[in-house]
Motif scaffolding. Structure first.
Motif, mmCIF file in Angstrom:
data_model
loop_
_atom_site.group_PDB
_atom_site.id
_atom_site.type_symbol
_atom_site.label_atom_id
_atom_site.label_comp_id
_atom_site.label_asym_id
_atom_site.label_seq_id
_atom_site.Cartn_x
_atom_site.Cartn_y
_atom_site.Cartn_z
ATOM 1 N N GLY A 45 14.131 7.386 -13.503
ATOM 2 C CA GLY A 45 14.405 8.223 -12.317
ATOM 3 C C GLY A 45 13.436 8.334 -11.286
ATOM 4 O O GLY A 45 13.785 8.425 -10.144
ATOM 5 N N TYR A 48 13.682 5.052 -9.080
ATOM 6 C CA TYR A 48 15.006 5.257 -8.157
ATOM 7 C C TYR A 48 14.617 6.068 -6.894
ATOM 8 O O TYR A 48 14.929 5.704 -5.900
ATOM 9 C CB TYR A 48 16.222 5.677 -8.875
ATOM 10 N N LYS A 49 13.785 7.278 -7.295
ATOM 11 C CA LYS A 49 13.499 8.234 -6.043
ATOM 12 C C LYS A 49 12.627 7.348 -5.187
ATOM 13 O O LYS A 49 12.847 7.310 -3.884
ATOM 14 C CB LYS A 49 12.688 9.398 -6.639
ATOM 15 N N HIS A 52 14.764 4.565 -3.253
ATOM 16 C CA HIS A 52 15.593 5.316 -2.471
ATOM 17 C C HIS A 52 14.783 5.544 -1.012
ATOM 18 O O HIS A 52 14.981 5.457 -0.105
ATOM 19 C CB HIS A 52 16.220 6.857 -2.987
ATOM 20 N N THR A 64 22.751 8.961 -0.076
ATOM 21 C CA THR A 64 21.984 10.054 -0.743
ATOM 22 C C THR A 64 21.389 9.265 -2.018
ATOM 23 O O THR A 64 21.653 8.383 -2.339
ATOM 24 C CB THR A 64 22.758 11.242 -1.342
ATOM 25 N N LEU A 65 20.422 10.082 -2.604
ATOM 26 C CA LEU A 65 19.877 9.562 -3.711
ATOM 27 C C LEU A 65 20.957 9.366 -4.822
ATOM 28 O O LEU A 65 21.028 8.460 -5.570
ATOM 29 C CB LEU A 65 18.808 10.586 -4.301
ATOM 30 N N GLN A 66 21.777 10.439 -5.091
ATOM 31 C CA GLN A 66 22.868 10.262 -6.037
ATOM 32 C C GLN A 66 23.579 8.933 -5.894
ATOM 33 O O GLN A 66 24.189 8.116 -6.752
ATOM 34 C CB GLN A 66 23.850 11.434 -5.821
ATOM 35 N N GLU A 67 24.225 8.760 -4.479
ATOM 36 C CA GLU A 67 24.796 7.170 -4.163
ATOM 37 C C GLU A 67 23.961 6.109 -4.509
ATOM 38 O O GLU A 67 24.549 5.344 -4.990
ATOM 39 C CB GLU A 67 25.175 7.398 -2.793
ATOM 40 N N GLU A 69 21.397 6.028 -6.886
ATOM 41 C CA GLU A 69 21.585 5.702 -8.374
ATOM 42 C C GLU A 69 22.845 5.161 -8.880
ATOM 43 O O GLU A 69 22.990 4.477 -9.826
ATOM 44 C CB GLU A 69 21.256 7.101 -8.959
ATOM 45 N N GLN A 70 23.986 5.733 -8.296
ATOM 46 C CA GLN A 70 25.173 5.222 -8.727
ATOM 47 C C GLN A 70 25.921 3.891 -8.416
ATOM 48 O O GLN A 70 26.592 3.462 -8.964
ATOM 49 C CB GLN A 70 26.356 6.345 -8.749
#
Length: 89
Positions: A45, A48-49, A52, A64-67, A69-70
């Motif tokens: 995690g 990834y941050k 990003h 976004t971070l969520q995008e 990560e996914q």
């Protein structure tokens, strides 16, 4: 500091290097975070941050971070700082 190869789903892989600015941004959004902690106790995690932040800074990813990560897989290599006290043989 940390070299990443980012492999987005359905897109071309790209490379990015996370610098101290990216680490600083990660520290600001992660309670109790430090560079030492990141280097000694790697968590996906956190990586990834940092990746990003670096990808957005270099304008290679805009979501976004969520995008991120996914949709992206990471490969990474951490540049080890050389100990200046060790002599070369």
């Amino acid at each position: 500091m940390i070299d990443f190869k980012i492999r987005p789903d359905g897109g071309e892989p790209f490379e990015v290097t996370a610098t101290t600015r990216d680490i600083l941004n990660w520290e600001k959004v992660t309670k109790g975070a430090s560079l030492k902690q990141l280097m000694e106790d790697l968590h996906a995690g956190d990586l990834y941050k940092v990746a990003h932040f670096a990808s957005k800074r270099t304008q290679q990813f805009t979501g976004t971070l969520q995008e991120f990560e996914q949709s992206c897989d990471l490969e990474f290599e951490i540049e080890e700082e050389k100990d200046p006290t060790q002599s070369a043989h």
